[in-house]
Design a protein around this motif. Sequence first.
Motif, PDB file in Angstrom:
ATOM      1  N   ASN A 179       0.827  -1.217   0.000  1.00 19.58           N
ATOM      2  CA  ASN A 179       0.000   0.000   0.000  1.00 19.58           C
ATOM      3  C   ASN A 179       0.861   1.267   0.000  1.00 19.58           C
ATOM      4  N   VAL A 180       1.933   1.249   0.753  1.00 24.57           N
ATOM      5  CA  VAL A 180       2.828   2.415   0.802  1.00 24.57           C
ATOM      6  C   VAL A 180       3.495   2.614  -0.562  1.00 24.57           C
ATOM      7  N   THR A 181       3.921   1.540  -1.180  1.00 25.22           N
ATOM      8  CA  THR A 181       4.537   1.629  -2.498  1.00 25.22           C
ATOM      9  C   THR A 181       3.548   2.165  -3.522  1.00 25.22           C
ATOM     10  N   SER A 182       2.328   1.683  -3.481  1.00 26.35           N
ATOM     11  CA  SER A 182       1.290   2.150  -4.392  1.00 26.35           C
ATOM     12  C   SER A 182       1.008   3.635  -4.182  1.00 26.35           C
ATOM     13  N   LEU A 183       0.920   4.040  -2.941  1.00 25.75           N
ATOM     14  CA  LEU A 183       0.682   5.438  -2.620  1.00 25.75           C
ATOM     15  C   LEU A 183       1.843   6.316  -3.090  1.00 25.75           C
ATOM     16  N   LYS A 184       3.051   5.823  -2.910  1.00 26.05           N
ATOM     17  CA  LYS A 184       4.246   6.565  -3.327  1.00 26.05           C
ATOM     18  C   LYS A 184       4.259   6.742  -4.843  1.00 26.05           C
ATOM     19  N   GLU A 185       3.905   5.713  -5.585  1.00 29.34           N
ATOM     20  CA  GLU A 185       3.872   5.799  -7.035  1.00 29.34           C
ATOM     21  C   GLU A 185       2.806   6.793  -7.508  1.00 29.34           C
ATOM     22  N   THR A 186       1.712   6.862  -6.782  1.00 27.23           N
ATOM     23  CA  THR A 186       0.660   7.807  -7.129  1.00 27.23           C
ATOM     24  C   THR A 186       1.148   9.237  -6.973  1.00 27.23           C
ATOM     25  N   PHE A 187       1.854   9.510  -5.903  1.00 23.28           N
ATOM     26  CA  PHE A 187       2.339  10.866  -5.655  1.00 23.28           C
ATOM     27  C   PHE A 187       3.533  11.238  -6.520  1.00 23.28           C
ATOM     28  N   GLU A 188       4.322  10.278  -6.910  1.00 21.04           N
ATOM     29  CA  GLU A 188       5.536  10.556  -7.664  1.00 21.04           C
ATOM     30  C   GLU A 188       5.441  10.048  -9.096  1.00 21.04           C
ATOM     31  N   ASP A 189       4.321  10.287  -9.722  1.00 18.58           N
ATOM     32  CA  ASP A 189       4.142   9.883 -11.108  1.00 18.58           C
ATOM     33  C   ASP A 189       5.081  10.716 -11.982  1.00 18.58           C
ATOM     34  N   PRO A 190       6.087  10.105 -12.577  1.00 15.94           N
ATOM     35  CA  PRO A 190       7.073  10.875 -13.350  1.00 15.94           C
ATOM     36  C   PRO A 190       6.452  11.627 -14.527  1.00 15.94           C
ATOM     37  N   GLN A 191       5.473  11.033 -15.165  1.00 17.34           N
ATOM     38  CA  GLN A 191       4.836  11.708 -16.286  1.00 17.34           C
ATOM     39  C   GLN A 191       4.131  12.975 -15.816  1.00 17.34           C
ATOM     40  N   ARG A 192       3.438  12.859 -14.711  1.00 13.07           N
ATOM     41  CA  ARG A 192       2.725  14.005 -14.160  1.00 13.07           C
ATOM     42  C   ARG A 192       3.717  15.085 -13.731  1.00 13.07           C
ATOM     43  N   ILE A 245       6.773  21.272 -17.274  1.00 16.56           N
ATOM     44  CA  ILE A 245       6.638  21.993 -18.548  1.00 16.56           C
ATOM     45  C   ILE A 245       5.599  23.106 -18.424  1.00 16.56           C
ATOM     46  N   ILE A 246       4.507  22.844 -17.745  1.00 18.38           N
ATOM     47  CA  ILE A 246       3.494  23.884 -17.528  1.00 18.38           C
ATOM     48  C   ILE A 246       4.098  25.048 -16.756  1.00 18.38           C
ATOM     49  N   ASP A 247       4.867  24.748 -15.724  1.00 18.79           N
ATOM     50  CA  ASP A 247       5.526  25.800 -14.944  1.00 18.79           C
ATOM     51  C   ASP A 247       6.505  26.603 -15.805  1.00 18.79           C
ATOM     52  N   LEU A 307      15.128  30.371 -24.664  1.00 21.43           N
ATOM     53  CA  LEU A 307      14.248  29.722 -23.687  1.00 21.43           C
ATOM     54  C   LEU A 307      13.075  29.043 -24.379  1.00 21.43           C
ATOM     55  N   GLU A 308      12.479  29.715 -25.355  1.00 19.82           N
ATOM     56  CA  GLU A 308      11.378  29.110 -26.110  1.00 19.82           C
ATOM     57  C   GLU A 308      11.839  27.829 -26.808  1.00 19.82           C
ATOM     58  N   ASP A 309      13.024  27.879 -27.387  1.00 17.85           N
ATOM     59  CA  ASP A 309      13.570  26.709 -28.080  1.00 17.85           C
ATOM     60  C   ASP A 309      13.803  25.556 -27.103  1.00 17.85           C
ATOM     61  N   LYS A 310      14.336  25.863 -25.931  1.00 18.20           N
ATOM     62  CA  LYS A 310      14.590  24.814 -24.935  1.00 18.20           C
ATOM     63  C   LYS A 310      13.284  24.195 -24.445  1.00 18.20           C
ATOM     64  N   THR A 357      12.134  20.375 -24.896  1.00 17.58           N
ATOM     65  CA  THR A 357      11.778  19.586 -23.718  1.00 17.58           C
ATOM     66  C   THR A 357      10.375  19.010 -23.852  1.00 17.58           C
ATOM     67  N   SER A 358       9.470  19.776 -24.436  1.00 16.63           N
ATOM     68  CA  SER A 358       8.071  19.360 -24.545  1.00 16.63           C
ATOM     69  C   SER A 358       7.904  18.177 -25.489  1.00 16.63           C
ATOM     70  N   ALA A 359       8.643  18.159 -26.577  1.00 15.36           N
ATOM     71  CA  ALA A 359       8.477  17.089 -27.570  1.00 15.36           C
ATOM     72  C   ALA A 359       8.747  15.698 -26.989  1.00 15.36           C
ATOM     73  N   PRO A 360       9.861  15.463 -26.290  1.00 17.55           N
ATOM     74  CA  PRO A 360      10.088  14.122 -25.729  1.00 17.55           C
ATOM     75  C   PRO A 360       9.040  13.745 -24.677  1.00 17.55           C
ATOM     76  N   VAL A 361       8.565  14.713 -23.912  1.00 21.37           N
ATOM     77  CA  VAL A 361       7.562  14.413 -22.888  1.00 21.37           C
ATOM     78  C   VAL A 361       6.276  13.968 -23.535  1.00 21.37           C
ATOM     79  N   CYS A 362       5.882  14.609 -24.630  1.00 16.55           N
ATOM     80  CA  CYS A 362       4.674  14.217 -25.344  1.00 16.55           C
ATOM     81  C   CYS A 362       4.801  12.784 -25.857  1.00 16.55           C
ATOM     82  N   ILE A 363       5.979  12.438 -26.338  1.00 27.05           N
ATOM     83  CA  ILE A 363       6.219  11.082 -26.829  1.00 27.05           C
ATOM     84  C   ILE A 363       6.146  10.080 -25.691  1.00 27.05           C
TER      85      ILE A 363
END
Length: 144
Positions: free
Chosen positions: A14-27, A33-35, A125-128, A132-138
């Motif tokens: 349960n702790v591992t599952s909870l940890k994965e929920t909070f630390e979702d790398p995709q999220r 990127i939004i920031d 900065l826009e270029d960076k 960065t956004s393109a690999p995340v989308c993939i």
Amino acid sequence: MKWLTQFSLIMRSNVTSLKETFEDPQRMLHQLIIDMEEELDHVRKTVAETIADEIQLRKRVQREREEADKWLERATQAVQRGQDANASSALEQKMAAQLRADKLGQEHAKQETEVSRLRSSVLDLEDKIRQTSAPVCIVVALAF
């Protein structure tokens, strides 16, 4: 003791599952990127204000130069009329206007250089962010 082992196993699961929920790398990447895009918007607004200041400063320099030219013309007219005192006064005014124009011109040159540097930084900065956004989308697309 068997029940303690089972309880411990369930709790760890349960702790591992909870940890994965909070630390979702995709999220986390998506939020990062939004920031970055929000910060880019803020930077763009600041650069736009700086550009507006540079334009106003350029106009002030031009006005001071025009004023210096007007005083020179008045001095020339006074000399032609033989009014040496008025010509001398007009030349003093011309020199003062020219001095102001020169100082503002130096400030404008610095501001222009800064605006150019800021524009370049924003483009980088826009270029960076775009890179960065393109690999995340993939990565996000591959996850589904």
